[in-house]
Structure formats: structure tokens, C-alpha cells
Motif scaffolding. Structure first.
Motif, PDB file in Angstrom:
ATOM      1  N   ARG A   1      44.703 -38.145 -44.022  1.00 50.14           N
ATOM      2  CA  ARG A   1      43.519 -37.958 -44.848  1.00 50.14           C
ATOM      3  C   ARG A   1      42.407 -37.285 -44.351  1.00 50.14           C
ATOM      4  O   ARG A   1      41.628 -36.672 -45.351  1.00 50.14           O
ATOM      5  N   ILE A   2      41.943 -37.131 -43.157  1.00 50.68           N
ATOM      6  CA  ILE A   2      41.002 -36.582 -42.410  1.00 50.68           C
ATOM      7  C   ILE A   2      41.369 -34.753 -43.034  1.00 50.68           C
ATOM      8  O   ILE A   2      40.302 -34.224 -43.279  1.00 50.68           O
ATOM      9  N   ASP A   3      42.576 -34.528 -42.673  1.00 45.54           N
ATOM     10  CA  ASP A   3      43.013 -33.018 -43.040  1.00 45.54           C
ATOM     11  C   ASP A   3      42.889 -32.725 -44.397  1.00 45.54           C
ATOM     12  O   ASP A   3      42.347 -31.683 -44.841  1.00 45.54           O
ATOM     13  N   GLN A   4      43.229 -33.758 -45.148  1.00 45.12           N
ATOM     14  CA  GLN A   4      43.009 -33.533 -46.815  1.00 45.12           C
ATOM     15  C   GLN A   4      41.702 -33.555 -47.040  1.00 45.12           C
ATOM     16  O   GLN A   4      41.552 -32.542 -47.939  1.00 45.12           O
ATOM     17  N   SER A   5      40.741 -34.250 -46.851  1.00 45.96           N
ATOM     18  CA  SER A   5      39.339 -34.129 -47.185  1.00 45.96           C
ATOM     19  C   SER A   5      38.575 -32.948 -46.545  1.00 45.96           C
ATOM     20  O   SER A   5      37.962 -32.287 -47.200  1.00 45.96           O
ATOM     21  N   ARG A   6      39.135 -32.528 -45.538  1.00 46.44           N
ATOM     22  CA  ARG A   6      38.680 -31.448 -44.753  1.00 46.44           C
ATOM     23  C   ARG A   6      39.182 -29.998 -45.690  1.00 46.44           C
ATOM     24  O   ARG A   6      38.394 -29.075 -46.163  1.00 46.44           O
ATOM     25  N   ASN A   7      40.299 -30.004 -46.202  1.00 45.73           N
ATOM     26  CA  ASN A   7      41.144 -28.914 -46.863  1.00 45.73           C
ATOM     27  C   ASN A   7      40.196 -29.081 -48.246  1.00 45.73           C
ATOM     28  O   ASN A   7      39.973 -27.848 -48.589  1.00 45.73           O
ATOM     29  N   ASN A   8      40.108 -30.179 -48.971  1.00 43.34           N
ATOM     30  CA  ASN A   8      39.376 -30.076 -50.168  1.00 43.34           C
ATOM     31  C   ASN A   8      37.838 -29.562 -50.080  1.00 43.34           C
ATOM     32  O   ASN A   8      37.286 -28.879 -50.906  1.00 43.34           O
ATOM     33  N   ALA A   9      37.164 -30.037 -48.826  1.00 45.00           N
ATOM     34  CA  ALA A   9      35.988 -29.427 -48.823  1.00 45.00           C
ATOM     35  C   ALA A   9      35.779 -27.937 -48.698  1.00 45.00           C
ATOM     36  O   ALA A   9      35.045 -27.387 -49.041  1.00 45.00           O
ATOM     37  N   ARG A  10      36.916 -27.254 -48.136  1.00 42.84           N
ATOM     38  CA  ARG A  10      37.107 -25.954 -47.902  1.00 42.84           C
ATOM     39  C   ARG A  10      37.126 -25.293 -49.252  1.00 42.84           C
ATOM     40  O   ARG A  10      36.534 -24.278 -49.602  1.00 42.84           O
ATOM     41  N   ILE A  11      38.072 -25.819 -49.945  1.00 40.29           N
ATOM     42  CA  ILE A  11      38.448 -25.318 -51.185  1.00 40.29           C
ATOM     43  C   ILE A  11      36.990 -25.344 -52.192  1.00 40.29           C
ATOM     44  O   ILE A  11      36.784 -24.353 -52.944  1.00 40.29           O
ATOM     45  N   GLU A  12      36.512 -26.361 -52.038  1.00 45.30           N
ATOM     46  CA  GLU A  12      35.135 -26.778 -52.934  1.00 45.30           C
ATOM     47  C   GLU A  12      34.137 -25.731 -52.334  1.00 45.30           C
ATOM     48  O   GLU A  12      33.407 -25.241 -53.145  1.00 45.30           O
ATOM     49  N   SER A  13      33.966 -25.482 -50.963  1.00 49.06           N
ATOM     50  CA  SER A  13      33.191 -24.535 -50.513  1.00 49.06           C
ATOM     51  C   SER A  13      33.329 -23.157 -51.227  1.00 49.06           C
ATOM     52  O   SER A  13      32.377 -22.170 -51.533  1.00 49.06           O
ATOM     53  N   ASN A  14      34.612 -22.623 -51.042  1.00 46.31           N
ATOM     54  CA  ASN A  14      35.042 -21.354 -51.788  1.00 46.31           C
ATOM     55  C   ASN A  14      34.682 -21.206 -53.148  1.00 46.31           C
ATOM     56  O   ASN A  14      34.152 -20.155 -53.508  1.00 46.31           O
ATOM     57  N   MET A  15      34.922 -22.272 -53.760  1.00 42.18           N
ATOM     58  CA  MET A  15      34.868 -22.155 -55.292  1.00 42.18           C
ATOM     59  C   MET A  15      33.027 -22.121 -55.492  1.00 42.18           C
ATOM     60  O   MET A  15      32.681 -20.953 -56.290  1.00 42.18           O
ATOM     61  N   ALA A  16      32.501 -22.761 -54.826  1.00 43.35           N
ATOM     62  CA  ALA A  16      30.926 -22.566 -54.853  1.00 43.35           C
ATOM     63  C   ALA A  16      30.620 -21.226 -54.614  1.00 43.35           C
ATOM     64  O   ALA A  16      29.505 -20.653 -54.960  1.00 43.35           O
ATOM     65  N   PHE A  17      31.007 -20.859 -53.216  1.00 42.80           N
ATOM     66  CA  PHE A  17      30.591 -19.367 -52.919  1.00 42.80           C
ATOM     67  C   PHE A  17      30.844 -18.386 -53.880  1.00 42.80           C
ATOM     68  O   PHE A  17      30.083 -17.507 -54.310  1.00 42.80           O
ATOM     69  N   GLU A  18      32.030 -18.427 -54.389  1.00 40.43           N
ATOM     70  CA  GLU A  18      32.596 -17.441 -55.344  1.00 40.43           C
ATOM     71  C   GLU A  18      31.479 -17.495 -56.839  1.00 40.43           C
ATOM     72  O   GLU A  18      31.250 -16.487 -57.362  1.00 40.43           O
ATOM     73  N   THR A  19      31.126 -18.818 -57.167  1.00 39.62           N
ATOM     74  CA  THR A  19      30.328 -19.222 -58.398  1.00 39.62           C
ATOM     75  C   THR A  19      29.068 -18.381 -57.969  1.00 39.62           C
ATOM     76  O   THR A  19      28.594 -17.673 -58.941  1.00 39.62           O
ATOM     77  N   GLN A  20      28.545 -18.623 -56.687  1.00 38.12           N
ATOM     78  CA  GLN A  20      27.185 -18.022 -56.493  1.00 38.12           C
ATOM     79  C   GLN A  20      27.264 -16.466 -56.253  1.00 38.12           C
ATOM     80  O   GLN A  20      26.356 -15.879 -56.730  1.00 38.12           O
ATOM     81  N   VAL A  21      28.372 -16.001 -55.891  1.00 35.60           N
ATOM     82  CA  VAL A  21      28.402 -14.535 -55.743  1.00 35.60           C
ATOM     83  C   VAL A  21      28.305 -14.049 -57.274  1.00 35.60           C
ATOM     84  O   VAL A  21      27.600 -12.945 -57.383  1.00 35.60           O
ATOM     85  N   PHE A  22      29.038 -14.695 -58.155  1.00 32.07           N
ATOM     86  CA  PHE A  22      29.125 -14.184 -59.406  1.00 32.07           C
ATOM     87  C   PHE A  22      27.953 -14.423 -60.186  1.00 32.07           C
ATOM     88  O   PHE A  22      27.126 -13.568 -60.895  1.00 32.07           O
ATOM     89  N   ALA A  23      27.073 -15.393 -59.962  1.00 29.90           N
ATOM     90  CA  ALA A  23      25.584 -15.556 -60.244  1.00 29.90           C
ATOM     91  C   ALA A  23      24.580 -14.597 -59.759  1.00 29.90           C
ATOM     92  O   ALA A  23      23.835 -14.161 -60.711  1.00 29.90           O
ATOM     93  N   PHE A  24      24.743 -14.005 -58.516  1.00 28.06           N
ATOM     94  CA  PHE A  24      24.052 -13.252 -58.018  1.00 28.06           C
ATOM     95  C   PHE A  24      24.193 -12.069 -58.650  1.00 28.06           C
ATOM     96  O   PHE A  24      23.457 -11.222 -59.089  1.00 28.06           O
ATOM     97  N   ILE A  25      25.641 -11.441 -59.010  1.00 26.43           N
ATOM     98  CA  ILE A  25      25.810 -10.256 -59.545  1.00 26.43           C
ATOM     99  C   ILE A  25      25.395 -10.214 -60.615  1.00 26.43           C
ATOM    100  O   ILE A  25      24.861  -9.060 -61.379  1.00 26.43           O
TER     101      ILE A  25
END
Length: 88
Positions: free
Chosen positions: A63-87
Motif C-alpha cells: 500500500r505504501i509503494d502503491q501510494s508513493r507510485n500514485n504520487a509520482r504519477i500525479e506529480s508527473n502529470m502536474a509537471f507536464e500540465t504546468q510546462v504546457f501552461a508556461f509554453i
């Protein structure tokens, strides 16, 4: 008339991009080493517990590994969205 339309579309785009950036800033995992350390510490504490058996320990660790993996995926999606918004 064209200037008013162009100006209004530019303002709408700026507001939308600013909203995207601010909305996703909480989802960024900037200090990933720190959060990985917290996950490892939680796993260590689970290993030290004697009130649960091995299978429950494995489930809790997964469960800890899964929640950490989900947090990484969510962070990557947020980063991509922010890069798109900055561009944009």
C-alpha cells in the motif's frame, strides 16, 4: 474589433494558464528524496511491528509503494500540465 477580440483571447489564455499552474502546484513532488525517505521509514516501522503477521506486513508495504507510485504519477502529470501552461 480585431484588437478587442485578440486582447480578450490573450487575457482569457493568461488567466486559464495561471489557474492551471496554481491548481497543480500542490501536486508537485519537488522533494522526492524526502518523500521516498518517509516511505522507507514507514516500511521499516511496519517491519518492526510484532502485532501483525508477515502477510499483513507485505500488504501494508505494498500500500505504501502503491501510494508513493500514485504520487509520482500525479506529480508527473502536474509537471507536464504546468510546462504546457508556461509554453502556452
Amino acid at each position: 474589433m480585431k484588437k478587442i477580440i485578440a486582447l480578450s483571447l490573450s487575457i482569457i489564455t493568461i488567466i486559464f494558464c495561471g489557474w492551471l499552474i496554481l491548481k497543480n502546484i500542490d501536486h508537485l513532488d519537488i522533494a522526492y528524496n524526502k518523500t521516498d525517505w518517509y516511505a522507507m521509514d514507514s516500511k521499516r516501522k511496519i517491519d518492526e511491528r510484532i502485532d501483525i503477521d508477515f502477510c499483513e506486513k507485505q500488504i501494508l508495504k505494498e500500500r505504501i509503494d502503491q501510494s508513493r507510485n500514485n504520487a509520482r504519477i500525479e506529480s508527473n502529470m502536474a509537471f507536464e500540465t504546468q510546462v504546457f501552461a508556461f509554453i502556452l
